[in-house]
Design a protein around this motif. Structure first.
Motif, PDB file in Angstrom:
ATOM      1  N   GLU A 126       1.036  -1.227   0.038  1.00  8.03           N
ATOM      2  CA  GLU A 126       0.126  -0.164  -0.082  1.00  8.03           C
ATOM      3  C   GLU A 126       0.872   1.252  -0.016  1.00  8.03           C
ATOM      4  O   GLU A 126       0.573   2.154  -0.785  1.00  8.03           O
ATOM      5  CB  GLU A 126      -0.904   0.068   1.166  1.00  8.03           C
ATOM      6  N   LYS A 127       1.681   1.231   0.837  1.00  3.21           N
ATOM      7  CA  LYS A 127       2.559   2.490   1.105  1.00  3.21           C
ATOM      8  C   LYS A 127       3.393   2.639   0.011  1.00  3.21           C
ATOM      9  O   LYS A 127       3.815   3.999  -0.672  1.00  3.21           O
ATOM     10  CB  LYS A 127       3.271   2.636   2.650  1.00  3.21           C
ATOM     11  N   SER A 128       4.200   1.571  -0.585  1.00  3.45           N
ATOM     12  CA  SER A 128       5.219   1.790  -1.703  1.00  3.45           C
ATOM     13  C   SER A 128       4.198   2.102  -3.007  1.00  3.45           C
ATOM     14  O   SER A 128       4.961   2.958  -3.765  1.00  3.45           O
ATOM     15  CB  SER A 128       6.011   0.547  -1.906  1.00  3.45           C
ATOM     16  N   GLU A 129       3.185   1.910  -3.274  1.00  2.50           N
ATOM     17  CA  GLU A 129       2.356   2.204  -4.094  1.00  2.50           C
ATOM     18  C   GLU A 129       1.990   3.608  -4.120  1.00  2.50           C
ATOM     19  O   GLU A 129       2.057   4.434  -5.043  1.00  2.50           O
ATOM     20  CB  GLU A 129       1.184   1.338  -4.332  1.00  2.50           C
ATOM     21  N   LEU A 130       1.481   3.888  -2.913  1.00  3.42           N
ATOM     22  CA  LEU A 130       1.208   5.501  -2.641  1.00  3.42           C
ATOM     23  C   LEU A 130       2.392   6.197  -2.807  1.00  3.42           C
ATOM     24  O   LEU A 130       2.138   7.341  -3.847  1.00  3.42           O
ATOM     25  CB  LEU A 130       0.985   5.545  -1.280  1.00  3.42           C
ATOM     26  N   LEU A 131       3.579   5.985  -2.810  1.00  3.70           N
ATOM     27  CA  LEU A 131       4.671   6.851  -2.785  1.00  3.70           C
ATOM     28  C   LEU A 131       5.390   6.420  -4.252  1.00  3.70           C
ATOM     29  O   LEU A 131       6.546   7.055  -4.364  1.00  3.70           O
ATOM     30  CB  LEU A 131       5.736   6.680  -1.636  1.00  3.70           C
ATOM     31  N   GLU A 132       4.681   5.534  -4.798  1.00  2.00           N
ATOM     32  CA  GLU A 132       5.512   5.164  -6.289  1.00  2.00           C
ATOM     33  C   GLU A 132       7.011   4.686  -6.086  1.00  2.00           C
ATOM     34  O   GLU A 132       7.843   5.102  -6.611  1.00  2.00           O
ATOM     35  CB  GLU A 132       5.389   6.283  -7.068  1.00  2.00           C
ATOM     36  N   LYS A 151      18.017   8.272  -0.518  1.00  6.36           N
ATOM     37  CA  LYS A 151      17.869   8.522   1.078  1.00  6.36           C
ATOM     38  C   LYS A 151      16.564   9.362   1.509  1.00  6.36           C
ATOM     39  O   LYS A 151      15.959   8.784   2.313  1.00  6.36           O
ATOM     40  CB  LYS A 151      18.970   9.573   1.624  1.00  6.36           C
ATOM     41  N   LYS A 152      15.925  10.218   0.568  1.00  5.43           N
ATOM     42  CA  LYS A 152      15.015  10.798   1.000  1.00  5.43           C
ATOM     43  C   LYS A 152      13.599   9.982   0.633  1.00  5.43           C
ATOM     44  O   LYS A 152      12.667  10.112   1.447  1.00  5.43           O
ATOM     45  CB  LYS A 152      14.750  12.116  -0.251  1.00  5.43           C
ATOM     46  N   ARG A 153      13.626   9.076  -0.209  1.00 10.63           N
ATOM     47  CA  ARG A 153      12.768   8.090  -0.595  1.00 10.63           C
ATOM     48  C   ARG A 153      12.803   6.966   0.535  1.00 10.63           C
ATOM     49  O   ARG A 153      11.494   6.937   1.013  1.00 10.63           O
ATOM     50  CB  ARG A 153      13.036   7.209  -1.727  1.00 10.63           C
ATOM     51  N   ASN A 154      13.708   6.881   1.070  1.00 10.97           N
ATOM     52  CA  ASN A 154      13.777   5.725   2.098  1.00 10.97           C
ATOM     53  C   ASN A 154      13.202   6.600   3.590  1.00 10.97           C
ATOM     54  O   ASN A 154      12.309   6.076   4.105  1.00 10.97           O
ATOM     55  CB  ASN A 154      15.422   5.497   2.440  1.00 10.97           C
ATOM     56  N   GLU A 155      13.604   7.687   3.413  1.00 11.11           N
ATOM     57  CA  GLU A 155      12.852   8.736   4.796  1.00 11.11           C
ATOM     58  C   GLU A 155      11.444   8.616   4.779  1.00 11.11           C
ATOM     59  O   GLU A 155      10.768   8.465   5.849  1.00 11.11           O
ATOM     60  CB  GLU A 155      13.624  10.073   4.769  1.00 11.11           C
ATOM     61  N   ILE A 156      10.952   8.935   3.536  1.00 13.97           N
ATOM     62  CA  ILE A 156       9.717   9.116   3.480  1.00 13.97           C
ATOM     63  C   ILE A 156       8.845   7.805   3.392  1.00 13.97           C
ATOM     64  O   ILE A 156       7.729   7.615   3.892  1.00 13.97           O
ATOM     65  CB  ILE A 156       9.226   9.685   2.063  1.00 13.97           C
ATOM     66  N   PHE A 157       9.559   6.747   2.991  1.00 11.25           N
ATOM     67  CA  PHE A 157       8.829   5.543   3.192  1.00 11.25           C
ATOM     68  C   PHE A 157       8.960   5.130   4.688  1.00 11.25           C
ATOM     69  O   PHE A 157       7.736   4.441   5.077  1.00 11.25           O
ATOM     70  CB  PHE A 157       9.683   4.620   2.352  1.00 11.25           C
ATOM     71  N   GLN A 158       9.798   5.205   5.494  1.00 13.27           N
ATOM     72  CA  GLN A 158       9.833   5.099   6.943  1.00 13.27           C
ATOM     73  C   GLN A 158       8.751   6.010   7.557  1.00 13.27           C
ATOM     74  O   GLN A 158       7.885   5.251   8.241  1.00 13.27           O
ATOM     75  CB  GLN A 158      11.258   5.464   7.382  1.00 13.27           C
ATOM     76  N   MET A 159       8.631   7.246   7.121  1.00 13.47           N
ATOM     77  CA  MET A 159       7.480   7.869   7.669  1.00 13.47           C
ATOM     78  C   MET A 159       6.120   7.380   7.318  1.00 13.47           C
ATOM     79  O   MET A 159       5.264   7.566   8.047  1.00 13.47           O
ATOM     80  CB  MET A 159       7.536   9.332   6.938  1.00 13.47           C
ATOM     81  N   ALA A 160       5.984   6.828   6.054  1.00 17.65           N
ATOM     82  CA  ALA A 160       4.712   6.552   5.601  1.00 17.65           C
ATOM     83  C   ALA A 160       4.307   5.182   6.516  1.00 17.65           C
ATOM     84  O   ALA A 160       3.186   4.935   6.888  1.00 17.65           O
ATOM     85  CB  ALA A 160       4.678   6.043   4.283  1.00 17.65           C
ATOM     86  N   MET A 161       5.449   4.191   6.639  1.00 24.04           N
ATOM     87  CA  MET A 161       5.085   2.982   7.388  1.00 24.04           C
ATOM     88  C   MET A 161       4.749   3.137   8.742  1.00 24.04           C
ATOM     89  O   MET A 161       3.838   2.738   9.251  1.00 24.04           O
ATOM     90  CB  MET A 161       6.238   1.999   6.993  1.00 24.04           C
ATOM     91  N   ILE A 178      16.469  18.520  -7.282  1.00 20.99           N
ATOM     92  CA  ILE A 178      14.674  19.013  -7.559  1.00 20.99           C
ATOM     93  C   ILE A 178      14.347  17.843  -7.103  1.00 20.99           C
ATOM     94  O   ILE A 178      13.163  17.750  -6.738  1.00 20.99           O
ATOM     95  CB  ILE A 178      14.675  19.927  -8.768  1.00 20.99           C
ATOM     96  N   ASP A 179      14.833  16.846  -7.785  1.00 21.95           N
ATOM     97  CA  ASP A 179      14.113  15.295  -7.628  1.00 21.95           C
ATOM     98  C   ASP A 179      14.002  14.891  -6.272  1.00 21.95           C
ATOM     99  O   ASP A 179      12.805  14.571  -5.762  1.00 21.95           O
ATOM    100  CB  ASP A 179      15.139  14.301  -8.195  1.00 21.95           C
ATOM    101  N   ALA A 180      14.997  15.101  -5.371  1.00 22.10           N
ATOM    102  CA  ALA A 180      14.940  14.808  -4.071  1.00 22.10           C
ATOM    103  C   ALA A 180      13.817  15.643  -3.351  1.00 22.10           C
ATOM    104  O   ALA A 180      13.070  15.175  -2.560  1.00 22.10           O
ATOM    105  CB  ALA A 180      16.466  15.066  -3.303  1.00 22.10           C
ATOM    106  N   LEU A 181      13.918  16.948  -3.535  1.00 21.85           N
ATOM    107  CA  LEU A 181      12.786  18.139  -3.097  1.00 21.85           C
ATOM    108  C   LEU A 181      11.387  17.545  -3.460  1.00 21.85           C
ATOM    109  O   LEU A 181      10.540  17.481  -2.572  1.00 21.85           O
ATOM    110  CB  LEU A 181      12.903  19.321  -3.784  1.00 21.85           C
ATOM    111  N   ARG A 182      11.188  16.986  -4.595  1.00 21.20           N
ATOM    112  CA  ARG A 182      10.015  16.598  -5.184  1.00 21.20           C
ATOM    113  C   ARG A 182       9.695  15.200  -4.353  1.00 21.20           C
ATOM    114  O   ARG A 182       8.512  15.273  -3.998  1.00 21.20           O
ATOM    115  CB  ARG A 182       9.935  16.018  -6.577  1.00 21.20           C
ATOM    116  N   ILE A 183      10.670  14.444  -3.945  1.00 20.81           N
ATOM    117  CA  ILE A 183      10.050  13.346  -3.362  1.00 20.81           C
ATOM    118  C   ILE A 183       9.772  13.475  -1.794  1.00 20.81           C
ATOM    119  O   ILE A 183       8.541  12.799  -1.528  1.00 20.81           O
ATOM    120  CB  ILE A 183      11.465  12.448  -3.291  1.00 20.81           C
ATOM    121  N   VAL A 184      10.219  14.645  -1.452  1.00 19.44           N
ATOM    122  CA  VAL A 184      10.081  14.812   0.032  1.00 19.44           C
ATOM    123  C   VAL A 184       8.566  15.696   0.101  1.00 19.44           C
ATOM    124  O   VAL A 184       7.606  15.227   0.862  1.00 19.44           O
ATOM    125  CB  VAL A 184      11.062  15.922   0.547  1.00 19.44           C
TER     126      VAL A 184
END
Ligand code: ADP
Ligand code: MG
Length: 250
Positions: A126-132, A151-161, A178-184
């Motif tokens: 669920e969470k990985s789909e939500l965050l692509e 690193k940002k993707r991992n961080e946001i995934f941790q937050m989601a979980m 800009i990609d990292a900013l967009r991920i966050v």
């Protein structure tokens, strides 16, 4: 949700925070901005329970509960999330397995049984789909060779979980592309709900082009010297931090 009253904190005999007041309610996004050295990261660390700093006055509470006596892991179990809390590389431990352990530790601390495997899988999906986030990423070793964006993707995934009540994202890195900013930003916007609150700390206004905060606070020399709506971020971008400095010195 999070209430900070007259917070003073020092390291050695140096006072870094000089009377911070901040009220963050459920459903809100707050941005804390300020020049380098203002005390932004210190504030984040102290909320999370970093014991290198001494709180000399004031209090921090979460949903009415005083956090003063709680260790960092106890605060995490109560729903305080700070980005960069697990920056270590752990070869051989995947992003997913690390999360499994973290979630079950929290459940244990809160008197719950381990999450059944099928439920865990469903949550991860669920969470990985939500965050692509793709599957390959989930099976990689934690932080090993991660790029800034990963690193940002991992961080946001941790937050989601972990579904924290209060998430504090300290975007210290001026080198964030800009990609990292967009991920966050994308993560924050998707994970925001009326049951949690998010505090985004940033030096630059740029991140706030993607995340629209309800409130913006300017931290300067250990104090919040200005608070306003999202327009304050634009004003800062225009006038720079010298504007704040001049006002404070006037
Ligand atoms: N562990 C520490 N030891 C000594 N000084 C520190 C420590 N952490 C922060 N400081 C000092 O406190 C001030 C605020 O730092 P920091 O919270 O990192 O600011 P910001 O995140 O706003 O750039 C700075 O002057 C910094 O040098
Ligand atoms: Mg900082």
């Amino acid at each position: 949700m999070l209430s900070i009253k007259n917070l003073h904190a020092s390291i050695g005999d140096k006072e870094i925070l000089k009377g911070i007041n901040l009220e963050v309610k459920a459903g809100e996004i707050h941005a804390i901005m300020g020049p380098n050295g203002a005390g932004k990261s210190t504030l984040a660390s102290i909320i999370a329970g970093n014991e290198n700093y001494e709180v000399t006055e004031g209090e921090i509470s979460l949903e009415g509960e005083d956090l003063a006596e709680l260790a960092p892991d106890e605060r995490a179990h109560k729903g305080v999330f700070l980005s960069f809390q697990y920056p270590v590389e752990i070869p051989g431990v995947s992003v997913t397995n690390f999360m499994r352990t973290a979630i079950n530790e929290t459940r244990k601390a809160n008197g719950q049984d381990e999450m059944p495997a099928n439920e865990m899988l469903k949550l991860i999906r669920e969470k990985s789909e939500l965050l692509e986030i793709d599957r390959k990423f989930l099976s990689r070793s934690l932080n090993e060779g991660f790029s800034g964006g990963e690193k940002k993707r991992n961080e946001i995934f941790q937050m989601a979980m972990l579904e924290p009540k209060i998430a504090i994202l300290d975007e210290t890195d001026s080198g964030l592309d800009i990609d990292a900013l967009r991920i966050v930003a994308n993560g924050v916007n998707k994970l925001k709900s009326d049951k949690n609150a998010i505090v985004v700390i940033t030096h630059y206004q740029r991140l706030l082009d993607y995340i629209v905060p309800d409130f913006v606070h300017v931290l300067f020399n250990g104090k919040i010297v200005k608070s306003g709506g999202k327009e304050l971020a634009h004003e800062l971008e225009e006038k720079g931090y010298d504007w704040i400095k001049q006002e404070q010195e006037a």
